[in-house]
Design a protein around this motif. Structure first.
Motif, PDB file in Angstrom:
ATOM      1  N   THR A  75     -72.910  57.995  11.572  1.00 47.55           N
ATOM      2  CA  THR A  75     -73.329  59.045  12.452  1.00 47.55           C
ATOM      3  C   THR A  75     -74.477  58.229  13.362  1.00 47.55           C
ATOM      4  OG1 THR A  75     -72.809  60.610  11.028  1.00 47.55           O
ATOM      5  CG2 THR A  75     -74.373  61.232  12.883  1.00 47.55           C
ATOM      6  N   VAL A  76     -75.270  57.453  12.765  1.00 48.62           N
ATOM      7  CA  VAL A  76     -76.540  57.102  13.675  1.00 48.62           C
ATOM      8  C   VAL A  76     -76.055  56.185  14.761  1.00 48.62           C
ATOM      9  CG1 VAL A  76     -78.565  55.682  13.504  1.00 48.62           C
ATOM     10  CG2 VAL A  76     -78.349  57.382  11.903  1.00 48.62           C
ATOM     11  N   VAL A  77     -75.035  55.027  14.007  1.00 49.27           N
ATOM     12  CA  VAL A  77     -74.487  54.085  14.951  1.00 49.27           C
ATOM     13  C   VAL A  77     -73.695  54.640  15.995  1.00 49.27           C
ATOM     14  CG1 VAL A  77     -72.740  52.163  14.735  1.00 49.27           C
ATOM     15  CG2 VAL A  77     -74.688  52.387  13.017  1.00 49.27           C
ATOM     16  N   ALA A  78     -72.943  55.719  15.692  1.00 48.61           N
ATOM     17  CA  ALA A  78     -72.029  56.410  16.677  1.00 48.61           C
ATOM     18  C   ALA A  78     -72.838  57.199  17.737  1.00 48.61           C
ATOM     19  CB  ALA A  78     -70.877  57.310  16.133  1.00 48.61           C
ATOM     20  N   GLY A  79     -73.959  57.336  17.381  1.00 50.71           N
ATOM     21  CA  GLY A  79     -74.897  58.090  18.313  1.00 50.71           C
ATOM     22  C   GLY A  79     -74.760  59.763  18.342  1.00 50.71           C
ATOM     23  N   GLN A  80     -74.297  60.219  17.273  1.00 48.14           N
ATOM     24  CA  GLN A  80     -73.826  61.659  16.855  1.00 48.14           C
ATOM     25  C   GLN A  80     -75.146  62.325  16.429  1.00 48.14           C
ATOM     26  OE1 GLN A  80     -70.376  61.569  14.358  1.00 48.14           O
ATOM     27  NE2 GLN A  80     -69.098  60.780  15.914  1.00 48.14           N
ATOM     28  N   ASP A  81     -74.865  63.859  16.193  1.00 49.24           N
ATOM     29  CA  ASP A  81     -76.176  64.675  15.816  1.00 49.24           C
ATOM     30  C   ASP A  81     -76.492  64.339  14.265  1.00 49.24           C
ATOM     31  OD1 ASP A  81     -77.944  66.351  15.560  1.00 49.24           O
ATOM     32  OD2 ASP A  81     -76.397  68.230  15.597  1.00 49.24           O
ATOM     33  N   VAL A  82     -77.618  63.456  14.230  1.00 47.96           N
ATOM     34  CA  VAL A  82     -78.072  63.257  12.899  1.00 47.96           C
ATOM     35  C   VAL A  82     -78.779  64.393  12.248  1.00 47.96           C
ATOM     36  CG1 VAL A  82     -79.492  61.798  11.616  1.00 47.96           C
ATOM     37  CG2 VAL A  82     -78.357  60.765  13.817  1.00 47.96           C
ATOM     38  N   THR A  83     -79.353  65.179  12.839  1.00 47.52           N
ATOM     39  CA  THR A  83     -79.945  66.302  12.157  1.00 47.52           C
ATOM     40  C   THR A  83     -78.799  67.364  11.589  1.00 47.52           C
ATOM     41  OG1 THR A  83     -81.834  66.494  13.573  1.00 47.52           O
ATOM     42  CG2 THR A  83     -81.219  68.444  12.382  1.00 47.52           C
ATOM     43  N   GLY A  84     -77.726  67.484  12.393  1.00 48.98           N
ATOM     44  CA  GLY A  84     -76.684  68.377  11.903  1.00 48.98           C
ATOM     45  C   GLY A  84     -75.996  67.637  10.810  1.00 48.98           C
ATOM     46  N   MET A  85     -75.724  66.324  10.783  1.00 46.58           N
ATOM     47  CA  MET A  85     -75.219  65.464   9.672  1.00 46.58           C
ATOM     48  C   MET A  85     -76.132  65.599   8.340  1.00 46.58           C
ATOM     49  SD  MET A  85     -72.580  64.202   9.044  1.00 46.58           S
ATOM     50  CE  MET A  85     -72.050  63.172   7.414  1.00 46.58           C
ATOM     51  N   VAL A  86     -77.371  65.580   8.391  1.00 43.51           N
ATOM     52  CA  VAL A  86     -78.251  65.890   7.268  1.00 43.51           C
ATOM     53  C   VAL A  86     -78.012  67.240   6.775  1.00 43.51           C
ATOM     54  CG1 VAL A  86     -80.585  65.985   6.427  1.00 43.51           C
ATOM     55  CG2 VAL A  86     -79.930  64.029   8.234  1.00 43.51           C
ATOM     56  N   VAL A  87     -78.079  68.217   7.468  1.00 42.35           N
ATOM     57  CA  VAL A  87     -77.951  69.640   7.063  1.00 42.35           C
ATOM     58  C   VAL A  87     -76.647  69.746   6.284  1.00 42.35           C
ATOM     59  CG1 VAL A  87     -77.894  71.920   7.589  1.00 42.35           C
ATOM     60  CG2 VAL A  87     -79.600  70.620   8.932  1.00 42.35           C
ATOM     61  N   LEU A  88     -75.470  69.109   7.147  1.00 46.15           N
ATOM     62  CA  LEU A  88     -74.078  69.234   6.487  1.00 46.15           C
ATOM     63  C   LEU A  88     -74.264  68.508   5.022  1.00 46.15           C
ATOM     64  CD1 LEU A  88     -71.146  70.144   6.795  1.00 46.15           C
ATOM     65  CD2 LEU A  88     -70.781  68.064   7.980  1.00 46.15           C
ATOM     66  N   THR A  89     -74.797  67.412   5.050  1.00 42.01           N
ATOM     67  CA  THR A  89     -74.712  66.648   3.801  1.00 42.01           C
ATOM     68  C   THR A  89     -75.503  67.414   2.758  1.00 42.01           C
ATOM     69  OG1 THR A  89     -74.639  64.468   5.012  1.00 42.01           O
ATOM     70  CG2 THR A  89     -75.640  64.399   2.733  1.00 42.01           C
ATOM     71  N   ALA A  90     -76.361  68.066   3.094  1.00 43.62           N
ATOM     72  CA  ALA A  90     -77.166  68.697   2.005  1.00 43.62           C
ATOM     73  C   ALA A  90     -76.257  70.018   1.463  1.00 43.62           C
ATOM     74  CB  ALA A  90     -78.590  69.225   2.633  1.00 43.62           C
ATOM     75  N   LEU A  91     -75.770  70.478   2.401  1.00 44.34           N
ATOM     76  CA  LEU A  91     -75.044  71.710   2.144  1.00 44.34           C
ATOM     77  C   LEU A  91     -73.708  71.072   1.224  1.00 44.34           C
ATOM     78  CD1 LEU A  91     -74.800  73.871   5.389  1.00 44.34           C
ATOM     79  CD2 LEU A  91     -76.056  74.255   3.286  1.00 44.34           C
ATOM     80  N   VAL A  92     -73.052  70.343   1.428  1.00 49.31           N
ATOM     81  CA  VAL A  92     -71.730  69.562   0.684  1.00 49.31           C
ATOM     82  C   VAL A  92     -72.102  69.382  -0.738  1.00 49.31           C
ATOM     83  CG1 VAL A  92     -70.021  68.185   0.695  1.00 49.31           C
ATOM     84  CG2 VAL A  92     -70.521  69.438   2.796  1.00 49.31           C
ATOM     85  N   LEU A  93     -73.333  68.519  -0.553  1.00 51.06           N
ATOM     86  CA  LEU A  93     -73.787  68.092  -2.007  1.00 51.06           C
ATOM     87  C   LEU A  93     -74.247  68.857  -2.893  1.00 51.06           C
ATOM     88  CD1 LEU A  93     -75.495  64.678  -1.099  1.00 51.06           C
ATOM     89  CD2 LEU A  93     -73.534  64.764  -2.168  1.00 51.06           C
ATOM     90  N   GLY A  94     -74.777  70.159  -2.197  1.00 48.86           N
ATOM     91  CA  GLY A  94     -75.040  71.393  -3.012  1.00 48.86           C
ATOM     92  C   GLY A  94     -73.978  72.140  -3.757  1.00 48.86           C
TER      93      GLY A  94
END
Length: 357
Positions: free
Chosen positions: A131-150
């Protein structure tokens, strides 16, 4: 419930959890990824990679479902499927919605809690880097990661708990069985001690009381013979508690070696591969021999021989004519064949036990 039954219950519960997780994985693939892909329908290389990832995960879902229903999801097949999931995630990159590959890996690695957790964390870290390399929304990715891992990590914990509960149930059952075994052994030892005491109380104890009170006339050969017999019985009782490959030989040896201490030249001969009689039979057989050897004068020849279906114990010696032993009561109620020949002071006795048909 036995250890095997406990393990089977755990396996069935884990398979049910895997099937439920597979439904979640298929739901994310066909309920989220497929509609999104059909609505966007990218024409570039990223869209082609997504198509390949979609096909690979579809194959994984189909094969995993069949193997789960047949209870054959183990061995090398599982790791081939894991490698296919990793390949799909690498091929699609950021085109594949986050969490899809994780759910499929979770189905395959549910019984490997640490490996499953490491995979999910590594996959999440790799997606964040992409996500960082592709220049996409890192904050949204962090939130999504936390939700899915939850959602995914509790599934891993559930699989681990199933294993732990099964192991604890098996350990508890083994502990109960060990306790019951110890109680049974203690009861058997107690009963054995009571049985031995009952035997001693009727024969040995009165003799010891007479000896302690001075009432025993040790100048009488018959009295000395009674004490010799009881001493041999005591040695036999101790020998009965020993672990040995040939109990009859061991117990017979314990009985007759007392004659050597009185100066009798003892010759003990053993032949043949013999069966082991039950304890009551062994006691009767040794009783016959020890009654003779207890009054032997100078020399005694003891034999123990047999074959696959029978065993015989015998003794030849010389005894004082007034001390020729009676042996009929020694074998009363026991299936033994007894032969006794007396010629003056020479006595020959043989007792035979045959294996019941």
């Amino acid at each position: 419930m036995s250890d095997v039954e406990s393990r089977l219950v755990a396996v069935r519960l884990r398979r049910a959890l895997r099937l439920a997780t597979l439904l979640v994985a298929a739901g994310t693939l066909y309920g989220l990824t497929l509609p999104w892909w059909l609505s966007t329908a990218p024409e570039d290389a990223g869209g082609a990679r997504l198509v390949w990832a979609f096909l690979l995960l579809t194959i994984v879902a189909a094969v995993t479902g069949v193997l789960l229903l047949r209870a054959r999801l183990y061995g090398g097949t599982r790791w081939v499927l894991v490698a296919t999931v990793v390949t799909a995630a690498v091929v699609a990159g950021t085109q594949l919605p986050y969490g899809v590959a994780g759910w499929f890996a979770l189905v395959l690695l549910l019984d490997r809690g640490r490996i499953a957790t490491a995979f999910l964390l590594a996959y999440s870290a790799a997606r964040l880097v992409q996500t960082v390399v592709a220049g996409q929304d890192v904050t949204g990715m962090v939130v999504l990661t936390a939700l899915v891992l939850g959602f995914q990590l509790p599934v891993v914990a559930a699989g681990t708990i199933l294993e732990r509960v099964a192991d604890q149930a098996a350990a508890a059952r083994r502990s109960r069985e060990d306790l019951r075994t110890a109680e049974v052994v203690a009861e058997q030892v107690h009963e054995s001690r009571l049985s031995r005491f009952a035997q001693l109380s009727s024969t040995t104890v009165p003799l010891l009381e007479d000896l302690a009170s001075g009432a025993a006339d040790l100048s009488d050969g018959r009295v000395r013979a009674r004490y010799a017999v009881e001493a041999a019985k005591l040695r036999r009782l101790f020998a009965e508690s020993d672990e040995t490959a040939d109990p009859l030989w061991h117990e017979l040896t314990a009985c007759v070696t007392l004659a050597e201490r009185r100066g009798v030249a003892l010759h003990f001969a053993v032949w043949g591969d013999r069966p082991t009689p039950p304890l009551p039979v062994r006691r009767a057989m040794t009783e016959v021999v020890l009654r003779v050897t207890s009054v032997a004068v100078s020399e005694a020849r003891v034999t123990l021989l047999g074959g696959p279906e029978h065993v015989s114990a015998g003794v030849v010696t010389q005894v004082p004519s007034e001390l020729v032993p009676t042996i009929a009561d020694a074998v009363e109620g026991v299936p033994l064949a007894v032969t006794q020949v007396v010629e003056g002071t020479k006595v020959w006795v043989e007792v035979t036990w045959r294996v019941p048909d």
